[in-house]
Design a protein around this motif. Structure first.
Motif, PDB file in Angstrom:
ATOM      1  N   GLN A 188      -2.510   1.772  -0.516  1.00  0.00           N
ATOM      2  CA  GLN A 188      -2.478   0.360  -0.160  1.00  0.00           C
ATOM      3  C   GLN A 188      -2.143  -0.523  -1.354  1.00  0.00           C
ATOM      4  O   GLN A 188      -1.446  -1.531  -1.210  1.00  0.00           O
ATOM      5  CB  GLN A 188      -3.821  -0.035   0.459  1.00  0.00           C
ATOM      6  CG  GLN A 188      -4.082   0.627   1.799  1.00  0.00           C
ATOM      7  CD  GLN A 188      -5.531   0.641   2.194  1.00  0.00           C
ATOM      8  OE1 GLN A 188      -6.401   0.190   1.444  1.00  0.00           O
ATOM      9  NE2 GLN A 188      -5.821   1.173   3.376  1.00  0.00           N
ATOM     10  N   VAL A 189      -2.610  -0.159  -2.519  1.00  0.00           N
ATOM     11  CA  VAL A 189      -2.308  -0.935  -3.725  1.00  0.00           C
ATOM     12  C   VAL A 189      -0.870  -0.709  -4.174  1.00  0.00           C
ATOM     13  O   VAL A 189      -0.157  -1.651  -4.537  1.00  0.00           O
ATOM     14  CB  VAL A 189      -3.293  -0.574  -4.856  1.00  0.00           C
ATOM     15  CG1 VAL A 189      -2.840  -1.165  -6.191  1.00  0.00           C
ATOM     16  CG2 VAL A 189      -4.693  -1.061  -4.515  1.00  0.00           C
ATOM     17  N   VAL A 190      -0.417   0.537  -4.134  1.00  0.00           N
ATOM     18  CA  VAL A 190       0.944   0.848  -4.553  1.00  0.00           C
ATOM     19  C   VAL A 190       1.963   0.084  -3.719  1.00  0.00           C
ATOM     20  O   VAL A 190       2.993  -0.378  -4.218  1.00  0.00           O
ATOM     21  CB  VAL A 190       1.191   2.369  -4.456  1.00  0.00           C
ATOM     22  CG1 VAL A 190       2.660   2.701  -4.648  1.00  0.00           C
ATOM     23  CG2 VAL A 190       0.345   3.117  -5.494  1.00  0.00           C
ATOM     24  N   ALA A 191       1.678  -0.087  -2.430  1.00  0.00           N
ATOM     25  CA  ALA A 191       2.638  -0.709  -1.522  1.00  0.00           C
ATOM     26  C   ALA A 191       2.639  -2.231  -1.571  1.00  0.00           C
ATOM     27  O   ALA A 191       3.524  -2.869  -1.015  1.00  0.00           O
ATOM     28  CB  ALA A 191       2.338  -0.265  -0.089  1.00  0.00           C
ATOM     29  N   ALA A 221     -11.265  -4.649 -16.246  1.00  0.00           N
ATOM     30  CA  ALA A 221     -11.016  -3.209 -16.139  1.00  0.00           C
ATOM     31  C   ALA A 221     -10.326  -2.875 -14.817  1.00  0.00           C
ATOM     32  O   ALA A 221      -9.418  -2.033 -14.765  1.00  0.00           O
ATOM     33  CB  ALA A 221     -12.327  -2.438 -16.278  1.00  0.00           C
ATOM     34  N   LEU A 222     -10.737  -3.554 -13.751  1.00  0.00           N
ATOM     35  CA  LEU A 222     -10.119  -3.338 -12.451  1.00  0.00           C
ATOM     36  C   LEU A 222      -8.662  -3.779 -12.472  1.00  0.00           C
ATOM     37  O   LEU A 222      -7.784  -3.080 -11.945  1.00  0.00           O
ATOM     38  CB  LEU A 222     -10.889  -4.093 -11.374  1.00  0.00           C
ATOM     39  CG  LEU A 222     -10.313  -4.063  -9.954  1.00  0.00           C
ATOM     40  CD1 LEU A 222     -10.142  -2.630  -9.466  1.00  0.00           C
ATOM     41  CD2 LEU A 222     -11.200  -4.847  -8.999  1.00  0.00           C
ATOM     42  N   ASP A 223      -8.385  -4.916 -13.088  1.00  0.00           N
ATOM     43  CA  ASP A 223      -7.000  -5.380 -13.212  1.00  0.00           C
ATOM     44  C   ASP A 223      -6.141  -4.334 -13.912  1.00  0.00           C
ATOM     45  O   ASP A 223      -4.991  -4.094 -13.518  1.00  0.00           O
ATOM     46  CB  ASP A 223      -6.936  -6.702 -13.984  1.00  0.00           C
ATOM     47  CG  ASP A 223      -7.333  -7.896 -13.133  1.00  0.00           C
ATOM     48  OD1 ASP A 223      -7.479  -7.728 -11.908  1.00  0.00           O
ATOM     49  OD2 ASP A 223      -7.504  -9.000 -13.688  1.00  0.00           O
ATOM     50  N   ALA A 224      -6.693  -3.720 -14.947  1.00  0.00           N
ATOM     51  CA  ALA A 224      -5.944  -2.694 -15.680  1.00  0.00           C
ATOM     52  C   ALA A 224      -5.654  -1.498 -14.780  1.00  0.00           C
ATOM     53  O   ALA A 224      -4.541  -0.950 -14.800  1.00  0.00           O
ATOM     54  CB  ALA A 224      -6.727  -2.260 -16.915  1.00  0.00           C
ATOM     55  N   ASP A 225      -6.638  -1.078 -13.985  1.00  0.00           N
ATOM     56  CA  ASP A 225      -6.429   0.030 -13.046  1.00  0.00           C
ATOM     57  C   ASP A 225      -5.349  -0.318 -12.025  1.00  0.00           C
ATOM     58  O   ASP A 225      -4.484   0.505 -11.703  1.00  0.00           O
ATOM     59  CB  ASP A 225      -7.729   0.369 -12.320  1.00  0.00           C
ATOM     60  CG  ASP A 225      -8.708   1.152 -13.181  1.00  0.00           C
ATOM     61  OD1 ASP A 225      -8.262   1.779 -14.168  1.00  0.00           O
ATOM     62  OD2 ASP A 225      -9.909   1.140 -12.861  1.00  0.00           O
ATOM     63  N   LEU A 226      -5.405  -1.549 -11.517  1.00  0.00           N
ATOM     64  CA  LEU A 226      -4.429  -1.970 -10.518  1.00  0.00           C
ATOM     65  C   LEU A 226      -3.032  -2.039 -11.107  1.00  0.00           C
ATOM     66  O   LEU A 226      -2.048  -1.683 -10.448  1.00  0.00           O
ATOM     67  CB  LEU A 226      -4.829  -3.337  -9.943  1.00  0.00           C
ATOM     68  CG  LEU A 226      -6.127  -3.366  -9.134  1.00  0.00           C
ATOM     69  CD1 LEU A 226      -6.490  -4.799  -8.769  1.00  0.00           C
ATOM     70  CD2 LEU A 226      -6.006  -2.519  -7.874  1.00  0.00           C
ATOM     71  N   ARG A 227      -2.925  -2.482 -12.342  1.00  0.00           N
ATOM     72  CA  ARG A 227      -1.617  -2.575 -12.990  1.00  0.00           C
ATOM     73  C   ARG A 227      -1.008  -1.197 -13.223  1.00  0.00           C
ATOM     74  O   ARG A 227       0.210  -1.040 -13.222  1.00  0.00           O
ATOM     75  CB  ARG A 227      -1.733  -3.331 -14.315  1.00  0.00           C
ATOM     76  CG  ARG A 227      -1.645  -4.819 -14.147  1.00  0.00           C
ATOM     77  CD  ARG A 227      -0.188  -5.243 -13.882  1.00  0.00           C
ATOM     78  NE  ARG A 227      -0.125  -6.595 -13.327  1.00  0.00           N
ATOM     79  CZ  ARG A 227       0.167  -6.878 -12.081  1.00  0.00           C
ATOM     80  NH1 ARG A 227       0.406  -5.910 -11.207  1.00  0.00           N
ATOM     81  NH2 ARG A 227       0.228  -8.126 -11.674  1.00  0.00           N
ATOM     82  N   GLU A 228      -1.837  -0.177 -13.429  1.00  0.00           N
ATOM     83  CA  GLU A 228      -1.317   1.177 -13.568  1.00  0.00           C
ATOM     84  C   GLU A 228      -0.684   1.651 -12.271  1.00  0.00           C
ATOM     85  O   GLU A 228       0.274   2.433 -12.284  1.00  0.00           O
ATOM     86  CB  GLU A 228      -2.433   2.143 -13.986  1.00  0.00           C
ATOM     87  CG  GLU A 228      -2.857   1.998 -15.439  1.00  0.00           C
ATOM     88  CD  GLU A 228      -3.811   3.101 -15.848  1.00  0.00           C
ATOM     89  OE1 GLU A 228      -3.991   4.049 -15.051  1.00  0.00           O
ATOM     90  OE2 GLU A 228      -4.374   3.024 -16.944  1.00  0.00           O
ATOM     91  N   ASN A 254       0.444  -0.562  -9.743  1.00  0.00           N
ATOM     92  CA  ASN A 254       1.450  -1.508  -9.255  1.00  0.00           C
ATOM     93  C   ASN A 254       1.725  -2.534 -10.347  1.00  0.00           C
ATOM     94  O   ASN A 254       0.880  -3.381 -10.640  1.00  0.00           O
ATOM     95  CB  ASN A 254       0.935  -2.192  -7.973  1.00  0.00           C
ATOM     96  CG  ASN A 254       1.996  -3.015  -7.280  1.00  0.00           C
ATOM     97  OD1 ASN A 254       2.817  -3.665  -7.924  1.00  0.00           O
ATOM     98  ND2 ASN A 254       1.976  -3.006  -5.957  1.00  0.00           N
ATOM     99  N   GLN A 255       2.902  -2.451 -10.938  1.00  0.00           N
ATOM    100  CA  GLN A 255       3.225  -3.298 -12.094  1.00  0.00           C
ATOM    101  C   GLN A 255       3.846  -4.633 -11.702  1.00  0.00           C
ATOM    102  O   GLN A 255       4.009  -5.505 -12.559  1.00  0.00           O
ATOM    103  CB  GLN A 255       4.177  -2.545 -13.033  1.00  0.00           C
ATOM    104  CG  GLN A 255       3.591  -1.279 -13.616  1.00  0.00           C
ATOM    105  CD  GLN A 255       4.553  -0.592 -14.566  1.00  0.00           C
ATOM    106  OE1 GLN A 255       5.575  -1.154 -14.948  1.00  0.00           O
ATOM    107  NE2 GLN A 255       4.225   0.633 -14.956  1.00  0.00           N
TER     108      GLN A 255
END
Length: 345
Positions: free
Chosen positions: A159-162, A181-188, A190-191
């Motif tokens: 869901q995040v990748v899309a 930290a969550l933002d960093a995980d999400l950026r990995e 989906n950039q």
């Protein structure tokens, strides 16, 4: 909120997704009750044999359509049903100017998105505007690093990748350091998606509606992700974690509120990691209002809502979604929480 122009008079479609308990229904209620100038039709998809989500959507002037026969990301016939619902909507398109498709919490949204590219009639009439993904700030890391999903597709990650937009919801439940930290995980994962932060689903609607995430120039860029060629051939190899299931119950007697809360607190505390989502519309003894139950892992919210209507059948409907659910044990515990009084439904 500004009213945007519809490209070529096509009707924009927003896919609203997010893992179980992220707050999709809360956001949907916020969208439907805000003064934004849109007339919105909503297509809902329920995971479970009892429909609860549609009753959690506030009364509004919008068109609400439910799809109860499965997860629209997984089965070709159900995705075809989504197309058929869209065609019914298009037959009355003068009544709305935007469509929101709310997927189940276990859906991979990319196959849902392809549904809007595979039927010529639908493709000519609608514009896939964006995939908007809600993330539960407190629990997303737990789903991201879920070892039991190792070797299978992880729906929370899918869901995040899309996503074209990511809404980090429930930010009041975590610290600023945890959010970073969550933002960093999400950026990995989906950039490119814009990341928004929200509490109770309240977000700038200009940032999620009318963003043209699937304009012609954008479609080519995302074609590989959406696997459009595969969609035309109706190939879909996605499978959910088979250990995740839903267990649903309906009772025609009211609950004793204190006993029910005691059970829920104990059950969810003992099964916090496996109890993804619990929700329900509940009849309480001695109260003329129905109660809404929302729980994510061990966090519980139970509150009264509107009074039951005179012509409305009083009953309780409750759904547990999680892993290793013991239906007989849950039913026995719930029945022990019912009022001993025989009350006509």
């Amino acid at each position: 909120m500004q009213v945007y122009e519809i490209q070529d008079q096509k009707i924009p479609v927003t896919i609203l997704t997010g893992f179980l308990g992220a707050g999709k229904t809360t956001l949907l209620n916020y969208i439907l009750t805000e003064r934004h100038g849109h007339r919105i039709a909503v297509i809902e998809n329920e995971f479970g044999e009892i429909d609860v989500d549609s009753d959690l959507v506030l009364a509004s002037d919008e068109e609400i359509f439910q799809m109860k026969n499965g997860c629209i990301c997984c089965f070709v016939d159900v995705r075809n049903d989504l197309i058929q619902v869209m065609k019914k909507l298009l037959a009355q398109k003068d009544r709305f100017d935007h469509v929101i498709v709310e997927t189940s919490g276990l859906a991979d949204p990319t196959p849902v998105a392809t549904s809007f590219f595979i039927d010529p009639e639908v493709t000519e009439a609608v514009l896939l505007d964006a995939i908007v993904t809600l993330v539960d700030a407190k629990h997303f890391g737990q789903h991201l690093h879920d070892k039991q999903l190792d070797g299978r597709e992880n729906q929370a990650v899918d869901q995040v990748v899309a996503a074209d937009r990511i809404i980090v919801n429930k930010t009041d439940l975590v610290s600023e350091a945890e959010l970073d930290a969550l933002d960093a995980d999400l950026r990995e994962l989906n950039q490119t998606a814009e990341i928004l932060r929200a509490q109770y689903g309240k977000v700038d609607l200009d940032a999620i509606l009318g963003i043209s995430g699937f304009t012609p120039s954008y479609v080519e860029e995302r074609a590989k992700l959406l696997d459009l060629d595969g969609a035309h051939g109706h190939h879909h190899n996605h499978s959910h974690d088979p250990s995740v299931s839903s267990v649903s119950f309906t009772f025609d007697r009211p609950f004793d509120q204190d006993r029910l809360m005691a059970f829920l607190k104990r059950h969810l505390a003992e099964n916090a990691e496996n109890a993804f989502r619990t929700k329900g519309i509940l009849w309480m003894e001695g109260d003329e209002r129905f109660f809404v139950l929302q729980a994510v892992h061990e966090l519980i919210d139970l509150r009264p809502d509107h009074p039951w209507r005179a012509d409305e059948r009083r009953e309780s409907r409750i759904v547990f979604i999680g892993r290793q659910l013991d239906r007989p044990a849950l039913e026995a515990e719930l029945r022990a929480c019912l009022s001993p009084l025989e009350v006509a439904a």
